[in-house]
Scaffold this motif. Structure first.
Motif, mmCIF file in Angstrom:
data_model
loop_
_atom_site.group_PDB
_atom_site.id
_atom_site.type_symbol
_atom_site.label_atom_id
_atom_site.label_comp_id
_atom_site.label_asym_id
_atom_site.label_seq_id
_atom_site.Cartn_x
_atom_site.Cartn_y
_atom_site.Cartn_z
ATOM 1 N N UNK A 149 19.273 -40.379 19.706
ATOM 2 C CA UNK A 149 20.289 -40.420 20.764
ATOM 3 C C UNK A 149 19.976 -39.387 21.844
ATOM 4 N N UNK A 150 19.594 -38.205 21.408
ATOM 5 C CA UNK A 150 19.243 -37.136 22.351
ATOM 6 C C UNK A 150 17.984 -37.492 23.135
ATOM 7 N N UNK A 151 16.985 -38.036 22.450
ATOM 8 C CA UNK A 151 15.741 -38.409 23.126
ATOM 9 C C UNK A 151 15.983 -39.521 24.144
ATOM 10 N N UNK A 152 16.832 -40.479 23.792
ATOM 11 C CA UNK A 152 17.164 -41.556 24.719
ATOM 12 C C UNK A 152 17.891 -41.006 25.943
ATOM 13 N N UNK A 153 18.811 -40.073 25.745
ATOM 14 C CA UNK A 153 19.513 -39.451 26.876
ATOM 15 C C UNK A 153 18.522 -38.803 27.843
ATOM 16 N N UNK A 154 17.532 -38.124 27.304
ATOM 17 C CA UNK A 154 16.535 -37.458 28.146
ATOM 18 C C UNK A 154 15.704 -38.478 28.924
ATOM 19 N N UNK A 155 15.365 -39.590 28.277
ATOM 20 C CA UNK A 155 14.596 -40.637 28.958
ATOM 21 C C UNK A 155 15.420 -41.281 30.074
ATOM 22 N N UNK A 156 16.715 -41.502 29.822
ATOM 23 C CA UNK A 156 17.595 -42.086 30.843
ATOM 24 C C UNK A 156 17.719 -41.141 32.035
ATOM 25 N N UNK A 157 17.867 -39.855 31.767
ATOM 26 C CA UNK A 157 17.955 -38.872 32.849
ATOM 27 C C UNK A 157 16.694 -38.884 33.706
ATOM 28 N N UNK A 158 15.526 -38.956 33.069
ATOM 29 C CA UNK A 158 14.275 -38.994 33.823
ATOM 30 C C UNK A 158 14.190 -40.268 34.656
ATOM 31 N N UNK A 159 14.566 -41.399 34.063
ATOM 32 C CA UNK A 159 14.532 -42.670 34.792
ATOM 33 C C UNK A 159 15.427 -42.609 36.019
ATOM 34 N N UNK A 160 16.671 -42.170 35.857
ATOM 35 C CA UNK A 160 17.608 -42.110 36.980
ATOM 36 C C UNK A 160 17.094 -41.186 38.085
#
Length: 251
Positions: A149-160
């Motif tokens: 969940x934490x890793x996905x949050x970081x990937x979403x932040x980078x994408x945005x």
């Protein structure tokens, strides 16, 4: 030289403890006008941790096959989707003794963008099921295995962050698309409306897309010109972020 350094230098490499090294990938697409992420369900196996929990696709680095981390990520991506992503980026690396229940582990996290029409989902290995999940309020409504969940949050932040000033969303489209298609996919990823005039000016002022000669999409009022990416292998950077549609934001 410090005493512990001397001891380390005299220790055979075969006796030095090594952490587990894995690659995890947040694979994004747009389906049903929503940004979605690919997850795999871990098998019901007593030898596995987090049985029947959903997780990001990934796996162990294979030193006999993978020449580098990118090769490992591309291999795992191909195994789960049967396609090569037009865009793959490393988000970062995270490791600790608490990531896995039994051993010290390091994971290298990537994100990839795919057009869902090209994807053939494939389960197998340590994936009992493979499925797309929509992101709601920039989160997946699942408690994922490990720290995913934490890793996905970081990937979403980078994408945005990168969508604000690059052509990244274009990789979510089919090979042929219209300008409204491109604007729509930007709005889906950013989760907010963009100013149409400003968007068209920004896109057409670059070498990002090229009209396909004599190819239009039929429409009720006026046929729409179809475009393709001028150079699919090159990411375009814009000098500033996109202008939002303030009226739509307030409505």
């Amino acid at each position: 030289m410090p005493k512990d350094t001397k001891a380390l230098n005299s220790t055979p490499l075969s006796l030095i403890a090594r952490p587990l090294v894995t690659v995890d990938i947040a694979i994004f697409t747009v389906k049903n006008e929503k940004l979605q992420v690919l997850l795999v369900k871990r098998p019901n196996n007593e030898q596995e941790h987090f049985t029947e929990k959903w997780a990001l696709p990934g796996g162990f680095l294979d030193i006999d096959i993978d020449k580098d981390l990118n090769s490992c990520a591309l291999r795992k991506l191909k195994e789960k989707t049967n396609v090569n992503s037009p865009y793959l980026e490393q988000v970062g690396a995270w490791g600790s003794k608490d990531r896995a229940p039994t051993e010290w582990s390091i994971t290298h996290v990537y994100f990839a963008l795919l057009n869902s029409d090209k994807v053939i989902l494939q389960k197998g290995g340590n994936a009992a099921e493979v499925a797309w999940f929509p992101l709601i309020d920039n989160q997946v409504k699942k408690q994922l295995a490990f720290d995913h969940n934490e890793l996905l949050d970081l990937a979403i932040q980078r994408l945005h962050a990168k969508v604000e000033y690059t052509s990244l969303p274009a990789y979510l489209l089919p090979d042929e698309f219209t300008l409204p298609d491109l604007q729509k996919v930007y709005e889906i990823v950013l989760n907010r409306p963009l100013d149409k005039s400003s968007f068209r000016t920004r896109i057409l002022s670059t070498n990002l897309i090229a009209p396909i000669p004599n190819k239009m999409r039929p429409a009720t009022h006026r046929p729409a010109q179809l475009y393709r990416l001028t150079n699919p292998d090159t990411l375009t950077y814009f000098p500033r972020s996109f202008k939002y549609n303030e009226k739509a934001l307030k409505s």
